[in-house]
Design an enzyme around this catalytic site. Structure first.
Site, PDB file in Angstrom:
ATOM      1  N   CYS A   2       0.849  -1.166   0.000  1.00  0.00           N
ATOM      2  CA  CYS A   2       0.000   0.000   0.000  1.00  0.00           C
ATOM      3  C   CYS A   2       0.891   1.223   0.000  1.00  0.00           C
ATOM      4  O   CYS A   2       2.090   1.112   0.224  1.00  0.00           O
ATOM      5  CB  CYS A   2      -0.850   0.011   1.272  1.00  0.00           C
ATOM      6  SG  CYS A   2      -1.782  -1.519   1.498  1.00  0.00           S
ATOM      7  N   ARG A  27       1.310   1.835  -5.815  1.00  0.00           N
ATOM      8  CA  ARG A  27       1.439   0.794  -4.799  1.00  0.00           C
ATOM      9  C   ARG A  27       0.100   0.121  -4.501  1.00  0.00           C
ATOM     10  O   ARG A  27       0.030  -0.787  -3.652  1.00  0.00           O
ATOM     11  CB  ARG A  27       2.009   1.378  -3.508  1.00  0.00           C
ATOM     12  CG  ARG A  27       3.354   2.045  -3.707  1.00  0.00           C
ATOM     13  CD  ARG A  27       3.817   2.711  -2.444  1.00  0.00           C
ATOM     14  NE  ARG A  27       4.231   1.755  -1.450  1.00  0.00           N
ATOM     15  CZ  ARG A  27       5.482   1.380  -1.231  1.00  0.00           C
ATOM     16  NH1 ARG A  27       6.447   1.890  -1.951  1.00  0.00           N
ATOM     17  NH2 ARG A  27       5.766   0.510  -0.300  1.00  0.00           N
ATOM     18  N   TRP A  76      -3.839  -1.815  -1.497  1.00  0.00           N
ATOM     19  CA  TRP A  76      -3.878  -3.014  -2.339  1.00  0.00           C
ATOM     20  C   TRP A  76      -4.256  -4.143  -1.384  1.00  0.00           C
ATOM     21  O   TRP A  76      -3.487  -4.495  -0.485  1.00  0.00           O
ATOM     22  CB  TRP A  76      -2.527  -3.272  -2.982  1.00  0.00           C
ATOM     23  CG  TRP A  76      -2.548  -4.419  -3.946  1.00  0.00           C
ATOM     24  CD1 TRP A  76      -3.025  -4.408  -5.212  1.00  0.00           C
ATOM     25  CD2 TRP A  76      -2.049  -5.741  -3.715  1.00  0.00           C
ATOM     26  NE1 TRP A  76      -2.856  -5.652  -5.789  1.00  0.00           N
ATOM     27  CE2 TRP A  76      -2.257  -6.485  -4.886  1.00  0.00           C
ATOM     28  CE3 TRP A  76      -1.443  -6.379  -2.621  1.00  0.00           C
ATOM     29  CZ2 TRP A  76      -1.897  -7.826  -5.009  1.00  0.00           C
ATOM     30  CZ3 TRP A  76      -1.081  -7.703  -2.737  1.00  0.00           C
ATOM     31  CH2 TRP A  76      -1.307  -8.417  -3.925  1.00  0.00           C
ATOM     32  N   ASN A 102       1.217  -0.510   5.858  1.00  0.00           N
ATOM     33  CA  ASN A 102       1.687  -1.240   4.682  1.00  0.00           C
ATOM     34  C   ASN A 102       2.342  -2.516   5.182  1.00  0.00           C
ATOM     35  O   ASN A 102       3.220  -2.449   6.054  1.00  0.00           O
ATOM     36  CB  ASN A 102       2.705  -0.401   3.904  1.00  0.00           C
ATOM     37  CG  ASN A 102       3.281  -1.175   2.728  1.00  0.00           C
ATOM     38  OD1 ASN A 102       2.584  -1.987   2.110  1.00  0.00           O
ATOM     39  ND2 ASN A 102       4.544  -0.959   2.428  1.00  0.00           N
ATOM     40  N   GLY A 103       1.928  -3.667   4.660  1.00  0.00           N
ATOM     41  CA  GLY A 103       2.511  -4.935   5.100  1.00  0.00           C
ATOM     42  C   GLY A 103       1.418  -5.910   5.504  1.00  0.00           C
ATOM     43  O   GLY A 103       0.253  -5.736   5.132  1.00  0.00           O
ATOM     44  N   GLU A 510       6.929 -13.747 -21.128  1.00  0.00           N
ATOM     45  CA  GLU A 510       6.678 -12.325 -20.866  1.00  0.00           C
ATOM     46  C   GLU A 510       5.479 -11.842 -21.693  1.00  0.00           C
ATOM     47  O   GLU A 510       4.633 -11.103 -21.199  1.00  0.00           O
ATOM     48  CB  GLU A 510       7.941 -11.519 -21.187  1.00  0.00           C
ATOM     49  CG  GLU A 510       7.787 -10.010 -21.173  1.00  0.00           C
ATOM     50  CD  GLU A 510       7.307  -9.437 -19.850  1.00  0.00           C
ATOM     51  OE1 GLU A 510       7.265 -10.164 -18.836  1.00  0.00           O
ATOM     52  OE2 GLU A 510       6.935  -8.252 -19.828  1.00  0.00           O
ATOM     53  N   LYS A 514       2.042 -10.264 -20.258  1.00  0.00           N
ATOM     54  CA  LYS A 514       1.526  -8.943 -20.669  1.00  0.00           C
ATOM     55  C   LYS A 514       0.058  -9.061 -21.067  1.00  0.00           C
ATOM     56  O   LYS A 514      -0.767  -8.272 -20.635  1.00  0.00           O
ATOM     57  CB  LYS A 514       2.319  -8.380 -21.859  1.00  0.00           C
ATOM     58  CG  LYS A 514       3.658  -7.799 -21.580  1.00  0.00           C
ATOM     59  CD  LYS A 514       3.665  -6.436 -20.920  1.00  0.00           C
ATOM     60  CE  LYS A 514       3.749  -6.569 -19.425  1.00  0.00           C
ATOM     61  NZ  LYS A 514       5.014  -6.860 -18.846  1.00  0.00           N
ATOM     62  N   GLU A 517      -2.206  -9.861 -17.936  1.00  0.00           N
ATOM     63  CA  GLU A 517      -2.371  -8.866 -16.889  1.00  0.00           C
ATOM     64  C   GLU A 517      -3.161  -7.648 -17.330  1.00  0.00           C
ATOM     65  O   GLU A 517      -3.856  -7.048 -16.519  1.00  0.00           O
ATOM     66  CB  GLU A 517      -1.040  -8.462 -16.250  1.00  0.00           C
ATOM     67  CG  GLU A 517      -0.136  -7.615 -17.086  1.00  0.00           C
ATOM     68  CD  GLU A 517       1.148  -7.190 -16.369  1.00  0.00           C
ATOM     69  OE1 GLU A 517       1.119  -6.944 -15.162  1.00  0.00           O
ATOM     70  OE2 GLU A 517       2.194  -7.102 -17.045  1.00  0.00           O
ATOM     71  N   HIS A 533       4.279 -33.014 -25.896  1.00  0.00           N
ATOM     72  CA  HIS A 533       4.163 -33.768 -24.641  1.00  0.00           C
ATOM     73  C   HIS A 533       2.854 -33.476 -23.905  1.00  0.00           C
ATOM     74  O   HIS A 533       2.730 -33.799 -22.721  1.00  0.00           O
ATOM     75  CB  HIS A 533       5.370 -33.470 -23.745  1.00  0.00           C
ATOM     76  CG  HIS A 533       6.676 -33.871 -24.360  1.00  0.00           C
ATOM     77  ND1 HIS A 533       6.994 -35.194 -24.609  1.00  0.00           N
ATOM     78  CD2 HIS A 533       7.715 -33.132 -24.831  1.00  0.00           C
ATOM     79  CE1 HIS A 533       8.196 -35.251 -25.179  1.00  0.00           C
ATOM     80  NE2 HIS A 533       8.650 -34.015 -25.328  1.00  0.00           N
ATOM     81  N   LYS A 633       1.621  -1.640  -8.897  1.00  0.00           N
ATOM     82  CA  LYS A 633       2.904  -1.534  -9.573  1.00  0.00           C
ATOM     83  C   LYS A 633       4.020  -2.172  -8.747  1.00  0.00           C
ATOM     84  O   LYS A 633       4.900  -2.820  -9.279  1.00  0.00           O
ATOM     85  CB  LYS A 633       3.204  -0.051  -9.831  1.00  0.00           C
ATOM     86  CG  LYS A 633       4.515   0.200 -10.558  1.00  0.00           C
ATOM     87  CD  LYS A 633       4.409  -0.228 -12.001  1.00  0.00           C
ATOM     88  CE  LYS A 633       5.702  -0.073 -12.762  1.00  0.00           C
ATOM     89  NZ  LYS A 633       5.765  -0.985 -13.910  1.00  0.00           N
TER      90      LYS A 633
END
Ligand code: AGP
Length: 638
Positions: A2, A27, A76, A102-103, A510, A514, A517, A533, A633
């Site tokens: 956060c 954040r 968040w 935060n945490g 990657e 992208k 997300e 396989h 982020k």
């Protein structure tokens, strides 16, 4: 994770806090809240907004009260759904103590039960609220605030940075920090505290990074700092020259698009920086001083880069293992870099996901280094891995984009990428500058170890410039086709398969990340050789397969066979190929063709076009590209 900012001082705080909060939205942006000691009646007044796209914006419009001590929070969610009750600040029963956090408080469930048993009534389902209730009891039981706070730290397990406002102590901001970063800004008759310096960077550049396990009591004129044992801690403020260039989109519709287009310059800046790193003075080693460094020409390679990353020439020559630890996009860049270190330097290289690394057996080996790769330099998983490695006295190097970050401060050496602030949650220019930085570093190590010549080193640097050029030029070539034809077509699919081999496999991962997300379209990635396989069962006309080519001739041939097996099952095939790769191009339903580059730099050359393609698919869907749902982020919780 956060964002937190608090202010105490001679000015009314509402605008300062709310503006700082908008800079911290990277954040988390699930909800936002503001609280202050109200100037009118001297009690705590607060307002919270939850959900939607811009809670900080709505908060700014809604808050009408003000005061000289206040704080804000952008959330968040970790514990408790996204709603108004769970937005911060949280309070004790009498609403005389406010806390932002935060945490994660790991011991919250047992504390909550204990507090309920003692008659406390909870208003939220968060882990944070327990702390306000607990502090309220402890203040009642202790003769002074400091003893109550020291006692508080004994009850809480987890990682946390708390700021408290307590009506009984209106002249003090109370900060308690364990593992989550916190920085105090010292002003004239006013002080600030935040989870990131950028929250108040336009107000003061005199800062104190609070040490781990510390309690800070901050008034408008003074900072008192204590350890968790109650000892007064000395501190010396440092100056940070980083400015928050009021980040605007420069006419682009989204930060992501702007950042895609910034890549060529960011890569060039990064290589220029690496090229001349030898001619800088020792100040380069100071995390706060490198941000304004301007590259200047250098003709010879000297040892300064080794000093910068805390090594010597001899150590580089004798290196036996390289370990790279990172998360998300940074992990994909690291997986690509594994090929650089192994092919160019001949050093066995292992790449770990930070979230897994800490829970695996750890074997210390002589002549090993540990490279932590992170855009933010704050990602909790990577940071905790760094701390673990440091505790075992192994050599750590941070490659990050934020020179004032915790990782830079805690690692034995660091190498900054020169991407500039990356705002969009989806990483683009951080990825490409990570790849460029590690390609340069691998070449520089190879030169030191005698596996390449100085001439080859120069060629590699030129190759990086060429790859950056192609990255941008290829977007221009396909721009209108993507916007007008391809994005509308592919936005209609609801799942994709991504394929690559060798250096293009981590790049395909990657690309899949992208797409997932930002567009929320399901995307699965496989090494192309694994198709047979099992995953080949997924191939059908409703599931486009996106295949990224390579420039190694042998591996290219294998990829062509994989592509043919997709087509043989009536799969829809999209390829990112290089000029002359007709076997691949001719069988594809859609082909992007790029000029050739140095083989190991194929992913760097393809990065811009891939990101642009994904960006426009998402734009078709009308989604909030810069702030996708459920994300933030900087992931500062485990
Ligand atoms: C990718 O677009 C994401 N932003 C995410 O995967 C990110 O790369 C990851 O969280 C690691 O962050 P870092 O580079 O700041 O450590």
């Amino acid at each position: 994770m956060c964002g937190i900012i608090a202010y105490i001082g001679k000015r009314l705080c509402r605008n300062i806090v709310l503006e700082g909060l908008s800079r911290l939205e990277y954040r988390g942006y699930d909800s936002a809240g503001f609280v202050c000691i109200d100037n009118n009646h001297k009690h705590l007044s607060f307002h919270k907004e939850a959900g939607g796209i811009a809670p900080v914006q709505r908060l700014s419009e809604a808050v009408k009260f003000d005061g000289y001590a206040g704080m804000g929070h952008t959330r968040w969610a970790t514990h408790g759904i996204v709603d108004q009750r769970n937005a911060h600040p949280h309070f004790n029963c009498k609403k005389s103590i406010a806390v932002v956090h935060n945490g994660i408080v790991e011991s919250y469930e047992e504390l909550r039960q204990e507090l309920i048993h003692r008659g406390h009534v909870f208003s939220s389902t968060t882990d944070t609220e327990v702390v306000a209730h607990l502090l309220s009891d402890l203040i009642d039981h202790h003769s002074d605030l400091k003893s109550a706070l020291l006692d508080l730290t004994k009850h809480i397990r987890g990682a946390y940075a708390f700021i408290f406002l307590v009506e009984q102590y209106p002249e003090t901001l109370i900060v308690v920090r364990h593992r989550s970063p916190m920085v105090v800004g010292l002003g004239d008759g006013e002080n600030f505290v935040a989870s990131d310096f950028i929250a108040f960077s336009d107000k003061t550049n005199k800062v104190v990074f609070l040490p781990d396990d510390s309690i800070a009591l901050l008034s408008k004129d003074a900072l008192e700092l204590y350890s968790f044992e109650g000892k007064a801690l000395p501190y010396s403020p440092q100056q940070i020259d980083q400015t928050y260039s009021d980040i605007d989109k420069d006419g682009f519709e989204h930060f992501m698009l702007k950042e895609i287009y910034e890549q060529k310059r960011a890569i060039n800046r990064t290589i220029a920086f690496c090229k001349v790193i030898g001619s800088y003075n020792d100040e380069v080693g100071n995390p706060s001083s490198d941000i304004t460094l301007q590259p200047h020409p250098a003709t010879e390679y000297n040892d300064s880069v080794w000093r910068q990353i805390g090594l010597t020439k001899d150590k580089v020559k004798n290196l036996r293992y390289i370990n790279i630890i990172s998360a998300g996009t940074s992990w994909h860049a690291s997986r690509i870099a594994q090929f650089f270190f192994e092919h160019l330097c001949g050093i066995p290289t292992r790449v770990y996901l930070a979230s897994e690394f800490r829970y695996m057996p750890f074997f210390t080996e002589p002549n090993s280094i540990y490279i932590m790769v992170s855009q933010s330099g704050e990602t909790a998983d990577t940071l905790e891995a760094l701390r673990l490695i440091n505790s075992l006295e192994q050599h750590t190097i941070a490659i990050t984009n934020v020179a004032s970050s915790t990782m830079v401060r805690e690692a034995s050496g660091f190498l900054p990428m020169q991407a500039g602030p990356e705002i969009s949650v989806a990483s683009t220019k951080a990825f490409s500058t990570q790849v460029a930085t590690m390609y340069w570093l691998a070449n520089r190590m190879a030169l030191e170890r005698g596996t390449i010549t100085a001439e080859q080193m120069h060629t590699s640097e030129e190759d990086l410039f060429i790859a950056a050029e192609i990255l941008e030029a290829s977007i221009e070539i396909y721009k209108f086709k993507i916007m007008q034809e391809l994005a509308p077509r592919y936005a209609r699919y609801d799942r994709f398969i991504f394929l690559g081999r060798h250096v293009s496999y981590p790049f395909a991962m990657e690309a899949a990340l992208k797409l997932k997300e930002i567009s929320y379209i399901f995307a699965q990635c496989y090494p192309a050789g694994e198709l047979k396989h099992g995953p080949i069962a997924l191939i059908d006309e409703k599931t486009p397969a996106v295949l990224f080519s390579v420039l190694d001739e042998l591996i290219y041939r294998k990829l062509v066979s994989n592509a043919q097996s997709v087509k043989a099952r009536k799969g829809h095939l999209i390829v990112f190929a290089f000029e002359g790769q007709h076997e691949l191009i001719d069988i594809a339903d859609c082909a992007f063709i790029l000029p050739r580059v140095a083989p190991l730099l194929a992913p760097l050359a393809m990065a811009g076009l891939m990101q642009f393609f994904v960006y426009h698919i998402t734009r078709q869907l009308g989604l909030p590209i810069d702030k996708p749902r459920n994300l933030a982020k900087s992931v500062t919780v485990e």
